[in-house]
Design a protein around this motif. Structure first.
Motif, mmCIF file in Angstrom:
data_model
loop_
_atom_site.group_PDB
_atom_site.id
_atom_site.type_symbol
_atom_site.label_atom_id
_atom_site.label_comp_id
_atom_site.label_asym_id
_atom_site.label_seq_id
_atom_site.Cartn_x
_atom_site.Cartn_y
_atom_site.Cartn_z
ATOM 1 N N LEU A 1 -35.824 6.592 -86.034
ATOM 2 C CA LEU A 1 -35.917 8.035 -86.249
ATOM 3 C C LEU A 1 -35.094 8.493 -87.453
ATOM 4 C CD1 LEU A 1 -36.983 10.731 -85.129
ATOM 5 C CD2 LEU A 1 -34.946 10.824 -83.697
ATOM 6 N N THR A 2 -33.965 7.840 -87.691
ATOM 7 C CA THR A 2 -33.060 8.292 -88.747
ATOM 8 C C THR A 2 -33.078 7.400 -89.985
ATOM 9 O OG1 THR A 2 -31.222 7.091 -87.716
ATOM 10 C CG2 THR A 2 -31.508 9.421 -87.120
ATOM 11 N N LEU A 3 -33.912 6.365 -90.004
ATOM 12 C CA LEU A 3 -33.973 5.452 -91.146
ATOM 13 C C LEU A 3 -34.237 6.222 -92.438
ATOM 14 C CD1 LEU A 3 -34.019 2.523 -92.184
ATOM 15 C CD2 LEU A 3 -36.489 2.559 -91.817
ATOM 16 N N GLY A 4 -33.366 6.017 -93.411
ATOM 17 C CA GLY A 4 -33.506 6.700 -94.687
ATOM 18 C C GLY A 4 -32.919 8.094 -94.705
ATOM 19 N N HIS A 5 -32.421 8.543 -93.570
ATOM 20 C CA HIS A 5 -31.841 9.887 -93.465
ATOM 21 C C HIS A 5 -30.542 9.840 -92.665
ATOM 22 C CE1 HIS A 5 -35.425 11.652 -95.196
ATOM 23 N NE2 HIS A 5 -36.115 10.844 -94.417
ATOM 24 N N VAL B 1 -27.591 11.629 -82.616
ATOM 25 C CA VAL B 1 -26.696 11.001 -81.651
ATOM 26 C C VAL B 1 -26.117 12.035 -80.689
ATOM 27 C CG1 VAL B 1 -24.481 9.807 -81.418
ATOM 28 C CG2 VAL B 1 -26.177 8.997 -83.067
ATOM 29 N N SER B 2 -25.791 13.214 -81.189
ATOM 30 C CA SER B 2 -25.228 14.243 -80.310
ATOM 31 C C SER B 2 -26.222 14.662 -79.234
ATOM 32 C CB SER B 2 -24.762 15.459 -81.108
ATOM 33 O OG SER B 2 -25.858 16.169 -81.643
ATOM 34 N N TRP C 1 -29.702 -1.970 -87.169
ATOM 35 C CA TRP C 1 -31.158 -1.806 -87.014
ATOM 36 C C TRP C 1 -31.772 -1.245 -88.295
ATOM 37 C CZ3 TRP C 1 -33.561 -4.614 -83.891
ATOM 38 C CH2 TRP C 1 -33.170 -4.832 -82.578
ATOM 39 N N TRP C 2 -31.062 -0.312 -88.967
ATOM 40 C CA TRP C 2 -31.561 0.205 -90.253
ATOM 41 C C TRP C 2 -31.791 -0.950 -91.220
ATOM 42 C CZ3 TRP C 2 -27.418 4.537 -91.300
ATOM 43 C CH2 TRP C 2 -27.766 5.702 -90.590
#
Length: 80
Positions: free
Chosen positions: A19-23, A31-32, A46-47
């Motif tokens: 979901l957050t790859l590249g961002h 995470v919150s 994992w990235w």
């Protein structure tokens, strides 16, 4: 909409990494919302794995992974 095409048992942090790859600037917000038992180093690992798999696929299919904004840029920017 629910997409089950990649549904499998596995590490939930893999999904957060996807979901957050590249961002990485959005990692804190994601995470919150997920909870407190999150190892950020696992997400970063994992990235790296996802990006390296992307580099491999691109090379195998004749694409340049060093194109600006491509997988190599993602790897470099997430390491900073």
């Amino acid at each position: 909409m629910i997409d089950w095409s990649e549904a499998a048992c596995g590490d939930g942090l893999y999904d957060l990494a996807t979901l957050t790859l590249g961002h990485p600037e959005h990692l804190g917000d994601v995470v919150s919302g997920y909870g407190t038992d999150v190892d950020l180093d696992v997400i970063r690992a994992w990235w790296s794995l996802r990006s390296l798999r992307g580099v491999r696929w691109l090379v195998e299919h004749g694409f340049d992974p060093t194109t600006p904004g491509g997988e190599v840029d993602v790897l470099i920017n997430q390491a900073v």
